[in-house]
Design a protein around this motif. Structure first.
Motif, PDB file in Angstrom:
ATOM      1  N   THR A  66      -2.278   0.903  18.324  1.00  0.00           N
ATOM      2  CA  THR A  66      -3.080   1.739  19.220  1.00  0.00           C
ATOM      3  C   THR A  66      -4.068   2.649  18.498  1.00  0.00           C
ATOM      4  N   THR A  67      -4.038   2.680  17.187  1.00  0.00           N
ATOM      5  CA  THR A  67      -4.870   3.621  16.433  1.00  0.00           C
ATOM      6  C   THR A  67      -5.909   2.880  15.606  1.00  0.00           C
ATOM      7  N   LEU A  68      -7.165   3.214  15.853  1.00  0.00           N
ATOM      8  CA  LEU A  68      -8.258   2.633  15.083  1.00  0.00           C
ATOM      9  C   LEU A  68      -8.997   3.687  14.274  1.00  0.00           C
ATOM     10  N   ASP A  69      -8.715   4.935  14.525  1.00  0.00           N
ATOM     11  CA  ASP A  69      -9.399   6.049  13.880  1.00  0.00           C
ATOM     12  C   ASP A  69      -8.638   6.491  12.638  1.00  0.00           C
ATOM     13  N   ASP A  70      -9.338   6.637  11.523  1.00  0.00           N
ATOM     14  CA  ASP A  70      -8.651   7.000  10.281  1.00  0.00           C
ATOM     15  C   ASP A  70      -8.028   8.392  10.339  1.00  0.00           C
ATOM     16  N   ASN A  71      -8.653   9.322  11.062  1.00  0.00           N
ATOM     17  CA  ASN A  71      -8.067  10.663  11.191  1.00  0.00           C
ATOM     18  C   ASN A  71      -6.763  10.629  11.990  1.00  0.00           C
ATOM     19  N   ASP A  72      -6.762   9.882  13.084  1.00  0.00           N
ATOM     20  CA  ASP A  72      -5.540   9.761  13.888  1.00  0.00           C
ATOM     21  C   ASP A  72      -4.434   9.065  13.107  1.00  0.00           C
ATOM     22  N   LEU A  73      -4.814   8.034  12.361  1.00  0.00           N
ATOM     23  CA  LEU A  73      -3.821   7.323  11.555  1.00  0.00           C
ATOM     24  C   LEU A  73      -3.258   8.242  10.471  1.00  0.00           C
ATOM     25  N   ALA A  74      -4.112   9.026   9.836  1.00  0.00           N
ATOM     26  CA  ALA A  74      -3.652   9.954   8.796  1.00  0.00           C
ATOM     27  C   ALA A  74      -2.670  10.968   9.363  1.00  0.00           C
ATOM     28  N   LYS A  75      -2.997  11.512  10.526  1.00  0.00           N
ATOM     29  CA  LYS A  75      -2.083  12.463  11.169  1.00  0.00           C
ATOM     30  C   LYS A  75      -0.765  11.788  11.517  1.00  0.00           C
ATOM     31  N   GLY A  76      -0.843  10.556  12.007  1.00  0.00           N
ATOM     32  CA  GLY A  76       0.360   9.812  12.353  1.00  0.00           C
ATOM     33  C   GLY A  76       1.229   9.532  11.139  1.00  0.00           C
ATOM     34  N   ILE A  77       0.594   9.125  10.041  1.00  0.00           N
ATOM     35  CA  ILE A  77       1.334   8.864   8.799  1.00  0.00           C
ATOM     36  C   ILE A  77       2.007  10.137   8.312  1.00  0.00           C
ATOM     37  N   GLN A  78       1.280  11.230   8.339  1.00  0.00           N
ATOM     38  CA  GLN A  78       1.853  12.505   7.917  1.00  0.00           C
ATOM     39  C   GLN A  78       3.047  12.865   8.789  1.00  0.00           C
ATOM     40  N   ASN A  79       2.916  12.708  10.082  1.00  0.00           N
ATOM     41  CA  ASN A  79       4.019  13.016  11.001  1.00  0.00           C
ATOM     42  C   ASN A  79       5.215  12.102  10.785  1.00  0.00           C
TER      43      ASN A  79
ATOM     44  N   LEU B 178       0.826  -1.218   0.000  1.00  0.00           N
ATOM     45  CA  LEU B 178       0.000   0.000   0.000  1.00  0.00           C
ATOM     46  C   LEU B 178       0.858   1.265   0.000  1.00  0.00           C
ATOM     47  N   ILE B 179       1.891   1.281   0.839  1.00  0.00           N
ATOM     48  CA  ILE B 179       2.752   2.465   0.923  1.00  0.00           C
ATOM     49  C   ILE B 179       3.540   2.637  -0.372  1.00  0.00           C
ATOM     50  N   ASN B 180       4.060   1.550  -0.912  1.00  0.00           N
ATOM     51  CA  ASN B 180       4.804   1.644  -2.172  1.00  0.00           C
ATOM     52  C   ASN B 180       3.926   2.145  -3.310  1.00  0.00           C
ATOM     53  N   SER B 181       2.688   1.680  -3.361  1.00  0.00           N
ATOM     54  CA  SER B 181       1.815   2.135  -4.451  1.00  0.00           C
ATOM     55  C   SER B 181       1.412   3.600  -4.251  1.00  0.00           C
ATOM     56  N   TRP B 182       1.317   4.033  -3.000  1.00  0.00           N
ATOM     57  CA  TRP B 182       1.045   5.450  -2.703  1.00  0.00           C
ATOM     58  C   TRP B 182       2.271   6.289  -3.047  1.00  0.00           C
ATOM     59  N   ASP B 183       3.452   5.751  -2.804  1.00  0.00           N
ATOM     60  CA  ASP B 183       4.745   6.369  -3.102  1.00  0.00           C
ATOM     61  C   ASP B 183       4.833   7.817  -2.597  1.00  0.00           C
ATOM     62  N   PRO B 184       4.838   7.987  -1.272  1.00  0.00           N
ATOM     63  CA  PRO B 184       4.731   9.324  -0.680  1.00  0.00           C
ATOM     64  C   PRO B 184       5.832  10.313  -1.030  1.00  0.00           C
ATOM     65  N   THR B 185       6.981   9.850  -1.463  1.00  0.00           N
ATOM     66  CA  THR B 185       8.038  10.795  -1.835  1.00  0.00           C
ATOM     67  C   THR B 185       8.472  10.625  -3.294  1.00  0.00           C
ATOM     68  N   ASN B 186       7.662   9.916  -4.063  1.00  0.00           N
ATOM     69  CA  ASN B 186       7.908   9.731  -5.503  1.00  0.00           C
ATOM     70  C   ASN B 186       9.281   9.133  -5.810  1.00  0.00           C
TER      71      ASN B 186
ATOM     72  N   ASN C 217      -0.496  16.178   1.489  1.00  0.00           N
ATOM     73  CA  ASN C 217      -1.282  16.900   2.479  1.00  0.00           C
ATOM     74  C   ASN C 217      -2.091  15.917   3.334  1.00  0.00           C
ATOM     75  N   TYR C 218      -2.787  16.446   4.314  1.00  0.00           N
ATOM     76  CA  TYR C 218      -3.550  15.609   5.235  1.00  0.00           C
ATOM     77  C   TYR C 218      -4.583  14.757   4.488  1.00  0.00           C
ATOM     78  N   GLU C 219      -5.278  15.334   3.534  1.00  0.00           N
ATOM     79  CA  GLU C 219      -6.314  14.604   2.806  1.00  0.00           C
ATOM     80  C   GLU C 219      -5.731  13.401   2.063  1.00  0.00           C
ATOM     81  N   GLU C 220      -4.540  13.566   1.490  1.00  0.00           N
ATOM     82  CA  GLU C 220      -3.880  12.445   0.815  1.00  0.00           C
ATOM     83  C   GLU C 220      -3.482  11.367   1.819  1.00  0.00           C
TER      84      GLU C 220
END
Length: 84
Positions: A38-51, A7-15, A65-68
């Motif tokens: 510890t994270t079940l919430d998609d918003n918390d997970l998104a923030k964590g991934i971004q961080n 999933l992460i490779n297909s998203w390729d966050p840094t191209n 961005n956060y939405e991505e």
């Protein structure tokens, strides 16, 4: 290759995947796996991934961005049972 890496490779966050090895995001994948414990919430997970990616790659290379991040967080949570 495990599902989260896929999933992460297909998203390729840094191209980088056009010229990087399949384990390019291994550190981040491991950090996301820890977050999933510890994270079940998609918003918390998104923030964590971004961080995570901002911490490991910096804002020069990580420009999602956060939405991505939320889109990939939802995909990860949909597949959580096959990830951890």
């Amino acid at each position: 290759m495990d599902k989260l890496t896929e999933l992460i490779n297909s998203w390729d966050p840094t191209n980088l995947m056009s010229h990087a090895p399949d384990d390019e995001y291994e550190l981040e994948v491991q950090m996301i796996k820890q977050l999933l414990i510890t994270t079940l919430d998609d918003n918390d997970l998104a923030k964590g991934i971004q961080n995570i990616f901002l911490e490991t790659c910096g804002s020069v290379f990580f420009k999602k961005n956060y939405e991505e991040c939320l889109v990939v967080a939802k995909k990860i949570l949909e597949n959580k049972s096959t990830i951890i």
